[in-house]
Design a protein around this motif. Structure first.
Motif, PDB file in Angstrom:
ATOM      1  N   ASN A   1      56.585  31.702  23.243  1.00  0.00           N
ATOM      2  CA  ASN A   1      56.044  30.935  24.356  1.00  0.00           C
ATOM      3  C   ASN A   1      55.198  31.803  25.274  1.00  0.00           C
ATOM      4  O   ASN A   1      54.129  31.389  25.724  1.00  0.00           O
ATOM      5  CB  ASN A   1      57.182  30.280  25.147  1.00  0.00           C
ATOM      6  N   GLN A   2      55.667  33.016  25.526  1.00  0.00           N
ATOM      7  CA  GLN A   2      54.886  33.935  26.356  1.00  0.00           C
ATOM      8  C   GLN A   2      53.555  34.260  25.692  1.00  0.00           C
ATOM      9  O   GLN A   2      52.531  34.405  26.371  1.00  0.00           O
ATOM     10  CB  GLN A   2      55.686  35.214  26.614  1.00  0.00           C
TER      11      GLN A   2
ATOM     12  N   GLY B   1      42.533  41.353  34.204  1.00  0.00           N
ATOM     13  CA  GLY B   1      41.825  40.756  35.327  1.00  0.00           C
ATOM     14  C   GLY B   1      42.065  39.267  35.449  1.00  0.00           C
ATOM     15  O   GLY B   1      41.207  38.521  35.917  1.00  0.00           O
ATOM     16  N   GLY B   2      43.245  38.819  35.005  1.00  0.00           N
ATOM     17  CA  GLY B   2      43.603  37.422  35.107  1.00  0.00           C
ATOM     18  C   GLY B   2      43.096  36.555  33.979  1.00  0.00           C
ATOM     19  O   GLY B   2      43.322  35.335  33.978  1.00  0.00           O
ATOM     20  N   ASN B   3      42.428  37.149  32.995  1.00  0.00           N
ATOM     21  CA  ASN B   3      41.824  36.356  31.920  1.00  0.00           C
ATOM     22  C   ASN B   3      42.749  36.114  30.734  1.00  0.00           C
ATOM     23  O   ASN B   3      42.538  35.175  29.968  1.00  0.00           O
ATOM     24  CB  ASN B   3      40.547  37.042  31.422  1.00  0.00           C
ATOM     25  N   GLY B   4      43.750  36.961  30.541  1.00  0.00           N
ATOM     26  CA  GLY B   4      44.596  36.875  29.357  1.00  0.00           C
ATOM     27  C   GLY B   4      43.994  37.643  28.191  1.00  0.00           C
ATOM     28  O   GLY B   4      42.839  38.087  28.246  1.00  0.00           O
TER      29      GLY B   4
ATOM     30  N   VAL C   1      47.559  34.198  26.065  1.00  0.00           N
ATOM     31  CA  VAL C   1      46.283  34.188  25.350  1.00  0.00           C
ATOM     32  C   VAL C   1      45.226  33.511  26.215  1.00  0.00           C
ATOM     33  O   VAL C   1      45.494  32.545  26.932  1.00  0.00           O
ATOM     34  CB  VAL C   1      46.413  33.497  23.973  1.00  0.00           C
ATOM     35  N   THR C   2      44.014  34.026  26.179  1.00  0.00           N
ATOM     36  CA  THR C   2      42.913  33.485  26.976  1.00  0.00           C
ATOM     37  C   THR C   2      42.401  32.172  26.403  1.00  0.00           C
ATOM     38  O   THR C   2      42.662  31.848  25.233  1.00  0.00           O
ATOM     39  CB  THR C   2      41.759  34.509  27.039  1.00  0.00           C
TER      40      THR C   2
ATOM     41  N   ILE D   1      50.201  41.679  31.834  1.00  0.00           N
ATOM     42  CA  ILE D   1      48.983  41.361  31.087  1.00  0.00           C
ATOM     43  C   ILE D   1      47.936  40.719  31.994  1.00  0.00           C
ATOM     44  O   ILE D   1      46.735  40.977  31.850  1.00  0.00           O
ATOM     45  CB  ILE D   1      49.319  40.479  29.870  1.00  0.00           C
ATOM     46  N   ASP D   2      48.371  39.926  32.947  1.00  0.00           N
ATOM     47  CA  ASP D   2      47.440  39.346  33.914  1.00  0.00           C
ATOM     48  C   ASP D   2      46.697  40.452  34.665  1.00  0.00           C
ATOM     49  O   ASP D   2      45.475  40.389  34.850  1.00  0.00           O
ATOM     50  CB  ASP D   2      48.214  38.460  34.898  1.00  0.00           C
TER      51      ASP D   2
END
Length: 346
Positions: free
Chosen positions: A251-252, A233-236, A257-258, A228-229
């Motif tokens: 937990n994941q 683009g690393g934003n969530g 989530v962003t 997902i990262d």
């Protein structure tokens, strides 16, 4: 109507159920009797069938269980004016009191005195079911009986996905049981830019792909947070729809989530779940929503319109049909996760 009917009875405080001949329910003046055309197995029914911790604390055998169905009205009470004999109906399965603070402010779906059909009252795994007329939803005459029977769980999916803004958002659906699979289709229809489906079951992940998932992730084979990262683009992701109830998956969900995103939780973990509230909720400014039932009857209208428009097609998700007598086959598939939705026909 007098006489006997065949029905699936949760017969004891243990695993399984029995097909029995029982009395046809007698209706009250505000109730209707419905001849069941199709009834589908819910995860709640599996909890009751397998006799897990939740069902042990909630239900009281012997009784007829099951709550998702479609059927024809065959008898109406003396005070019923909203439906007629011959109407093709499904039903809102939460029976509400109408007088608690929540009901008085229009929040019927969180009525503090809710009773659930097939959990707290007699259910629909039978040839006939009796229900309050106010709980009925009229279906188009040409709607397939199996599609009509899954509108109630589809309402859970609609309520979860549309509890906040979805159009143009990245959406992760964690847990691809039948409701999760439908949530994928709803998110796609609502204009989500990406719909990412996560599960441990390849069979159900492939069904999610058929329902419109842009990416499927088997969390047993790859790290979902890393995937997902890369996808975002690393934003969530903007929206997490938590349908699994598994502590690790939950937990994941909060970690993927962003900042400023939304986590809508429909799942029912069987035990308390430990969450890093400080780092995964507070510092990220995340909105967390508990989702129960359907907004009455706003969600039903949304479900009906999505099906009528063809924007959501539930056919790929309905994978098996059995006569009521073969209920064990259906429950076995549900327990093993080798199916989408299983429909039983009395």
């Amino acid at each position: 109507m007098n006489g006997k009917m065949k029905a699936l009875v949760k017969h004891h405080r243990g695993f399984g159920a029995e097909l029995r001949m029982v009395d046809i329910p007698q209706i009250q003046e505000d109730e209707v009797l419905i001849k069941v055309k199709a009834t589908s197995i819910c995860g709640t029914d599996v909890h009751i069938y397998t006799w897990d911790e939740w069902s042990q604390s909630r239900v009281n055998p012997p009784y007829v269980f099951g709550h998702e169905f479609s059927g024809e009205v065959v008898e109406i009470g003396s005070k019923v004016t909203s439906v007629e004999i011959g109407d093709f109906v499904s039903a809102e399965t939460h029976i509400v009191c109408g007088s608690c603070p929540q009901c008085l402010t229009g929040q019927y779906h969180i009525c503090k005195n809710t009773k659930i059909i097939g959990v707290d009252t007699g259910g629909c795994f039978a040839e006939y079911v009796a229900l309050p007329a106010v709980n009925l939803w009229k279906n188009p005459k040409d709607m397939p009986v199996d599609t009509a029977s899954v509108q109630e769980p589809m309402g859970n999916a609609v309520h979860t996905v549309l509890a906040g803004e979805t159009a143009g958002k990245t959406v992760a659906v964690i847990g691809c049981g039948p409701i999760g699979i439908m949530a994928v289709g709803v998110a796609k229809a609502a204009g989500a830019s990406q719909v990412i489906a996560l599960d441990l079951n390849d069979y159900r992940l492939n069904l999610a792909k058929e329902m419109g998932a842009t990416t499927i992730i088997n969390s047993a084979k790859e790290n979902p947070l890393e995937v997902i990262d890369a996808l975002t683009g690393g934003n969530g992701v903007d929206v997490v729809c938590e349908m699994s109830g598994h502590p690790i998956a939950m937990n994941q969900g909060f970690k993927m989530v962003t900042n400023g995103g939304r986590v809508s939780i429909l799942s029912l973990p069987v035990r308390p779940v430990e969450i890093d509230v400080t780092n995964d909720i507070v510092f990220k400014g995340v909105t967390v929503q508990g989702i129960t039932g359907r907004q009455m009857f706003k969600t039903w209208q949304q479900v009906s319109n999505l099906l009528a428009s063809g924007q959501v097609d539930v056919k790929p998700m309905i994978t098996h049909h059995f006569p009521l007598e073969e209920f064990e086959k259906g429950f076995d598939l549900m327990i093993k996760g080798e199916c989408g939705k299983v429909v039983l026909q009395p």
